[in-house]
Scaffold this active site. Structure first.
Site, PDB file in Angstrom:
ATOM      1  N   ASP A   1       1.454  12.809   0.843  1.00 33.39           N
ATOM      2  CA  ASP A   1       2.564  12.178   1.554  1.00 33.39           C
ATOM      3  C   ASP A   1       2.808  10.797   0.960  1.00 33.39           C
ATOM      4  O   ASP A   1       1.849  10.068   0.699  1.00 33.39           O
ATOM      5  CB  ASP A   1       2.199  12.052   3.042  1.00 33.39           C
ATOM      6  CG  ASP A   1       3.376  11.787   3.940  1.00 33.39           C
ATOM      7  OD1 ASP A   1       4.167  10.884   3.629  1.00 33.39           O
ATOM      8  OD2 ASP A   1       3.499  12.471   4.972  1.00 33.39           O
TER       9      ASP A   1
ATOM     10  N   ARG B   1       5.501   8.776   2.381  1.00 32.51           N
ATOM     11  CA  ARG B   1       6.509   8.162   3.241  1.00 32.51           C
ATOM     12  C   ARG B   1       6.116   6.758   3.713  1.00 32.51           C
ATOM     13  O   ARG B   1       6.965   5.968   4.100  1.00 32.51           O
ATOM     14  CB  ARG B   1       6.788   9.057   4.450  1.00 32.51           C
ATOM     15  CG  ARG B   1       7.675  10.226   4.107  1.00 32.51           C
ATOM     16  CD  ARG B   1       7.831  11.180   5.269  1.00 32.51           C
ATOM     17  NE  ARG B   1       6.625  11.974   5.490  1.00 32.51           N
ATOM     18  CZ  ARG B   1       6.552  12.959   6.380  1.00 32.51           C
ATOM     19  NH1 ARG B   1       7.596  13.255   7.124  1.00 32.51           N
ATOM     20  NH2 ARG B   1       5.440  13.646   6.513  1.00 32.51           N
TER      21      ARG B   1
END
Length: 413
Positions: free
Chosen positions: A325, A327
């Site tokens: 990830d 983000r």
């Protein structure tokens, strides 16, 4: 060639530098000063990068093709926000907002004098009003989950919204502090990992603001935006990271669109009860890994021995992308500080990472709302099983130890 020298040289080497200073976190717009990242007068620039995020490349192509004059300045007549937001006390705290310009929607008014004097100052936030309509909302009305009121929600499923588009504006010292790293480390990584696209990151340490070439966010408000920032206002929220396949085309391999639609239901209900509903839609496709990487991972998951399995769901992503990830929800709370929100009463999310980032910034989450089982597509079972096994929220509230995310093991939804 001379304009390029102006952009990349240290200001002591410049003659006639007329740049405006920026005091990030100042309580008044005039004290803070405008962010100037336009190219019409390079000597006035006080930020690295340029406006429009990833779309800046299309602007460059338009200039190259002769479709756009390189010295065009926008006419901001009648572009003022359709609804008022702020200022809120959080705007004056340089540690609360580091990834967007809180004055970005007010530049035409706040810096009217400088604009009239010739400065090319451009908005990084725009606010307008509209209606939305989704088939899921019509179905929710038919099922009796939503009740039309003739104002916020009509019998045909039309929903009245205020919406805001936000381009990223990074205050580099604040970004570095948020991640616990040196500003010089951040600047060098940004310079090197964009193949030297922005030399000012290493040649102009005096420029502290960076407009990165990435996607921004869109906010959808349900109810009276004027109630934001008031302690008595109840807030419902769905924080949603882009998933084009599901959100737009209805792909059933994940729960993204169903959860988005459910979150909008929760927001409408809150607005009808006198509160405010908010959907924050971030352009972070494929956990900010991008759609190409996302589709490669789909192939890797489905073609492995034994087929797509929950126990290898995150592993296959990490094998392709190197991480699970990207983000970085540490920056996500900024938008809530911009809106003056200190408490979210109904939080439509399974993500411990999002929840932890909010609470770390002092934003209280009263109730966490899971997606109903009936809304989960059959083909998304692997995703749901993997997330539950990884410790995602389902029907419980984790303690501090459960919110901790081991290095390299991002728990997201």
């Amino acid at each position: 060639m001379s304009s390029h020298i102006v952009l990349t040289s240290h200001p002591k080497k410049l003659s006639g530098f007329t740049g405006h200073g920026i005091r990030w976190g100042a309580a008044q717009a005039g004290e803070r000063g405008p962010v100037i990242a336009s190219l019409t007068n390079p000597a006035q620039r006080n930020a690295i990068g340029t406006h429009s995020g990833a779309y800046a490349v299309y602007r460059a192509l338009a200039v190259a093709a002769g479709a756009l004059q390189r010295d065009h300045k926008p006419d901001l007549t009648n572009t003022a926000p359709a609804a008022g937001i702020g200022p809120h006390p959080q705007w004056a705290d340089p540690e609360r907002i580091v990834s967007l310009d809180p004055w970005g929607h007010l530049v035409a008014h706040a810096f009217a004098e400088q604009i009239a004097a010739g400065a090319d100052i451009r908005p990084t936030i725009a606010i307008t009003r509209a209606h939305i309509n989704m088939p899921e909302l019509v179905a929710a009305i038919a099922a009796g989950r939503l009740q039309p009121d003739g104002d916020i929600l009509t019998a045909s499923g039309d929903v009245k919204v205020t919406k805001a588009a936000v381009d990223p504006v990074w205050w580099l010292p604040g970004i570095a502090h948020r991640f616990g790293i040196k500003e010089s480390t951040l600047r060098r990584a940004l310079f090197e990992q964009t193949a030297g696209m922005f030399p000012e990151l290493v040649t102009r340490p005096d420029l502290k603001v960076f407009l990165p070439p990435i996607g921004g966010m869109t906010l959808y408000f349900f109810g009276d935006v004027g109630k934001l920032g008031k302690p008595e206002t109840r807030i419902a929220c769905r924080l949603h990271d882009e998933c084009n396949g599901s959100d737009v085309f209805g792909s059933d391999i994940c729960t993204c669109r169903p959860y988005l639609a459910h979150g909008i239901e929760v927001c409408i209900e809150m607005a009808q009860q006198g509160g405010v509903g908010l959907v924050v839609y971030n352009r972070k496709e494929g956990r900010a890994l991008g759609e190409v990487t996302k589709f490669l991972v789909y192939n890797a998951r489905k073609r492995q021995p034994g087929g797509d399995r929950a126990e290898t769901y995150f592993e296959r992503t990490e094998c392709v992308a190197g991480v699970q990830d990207m983000r970085f929800q540490e920056l996500m709370p900024d938008v809530f500080h911009w809106l003056g929100i200190k408490r979210i009463d109904r939080w439509a999310s399974m993500s411990n990472m999002k929840h932890g980032a909010l609470t770390a910034q002092g934003i209280e989450v009263v109730e966490r709302v899971p997606i109903p089982d009936a809304l989960i597509p059959a083909d998304a079972k692997v995703e749901m099983d993997a997330k539950k096994a990884a410790g995602y929220f389902s029907s419980w509230t984790p303690d501090a130890s459960e919110l901790a995310v081991p290095k390299g093991r991002a728990l997201e939804a």
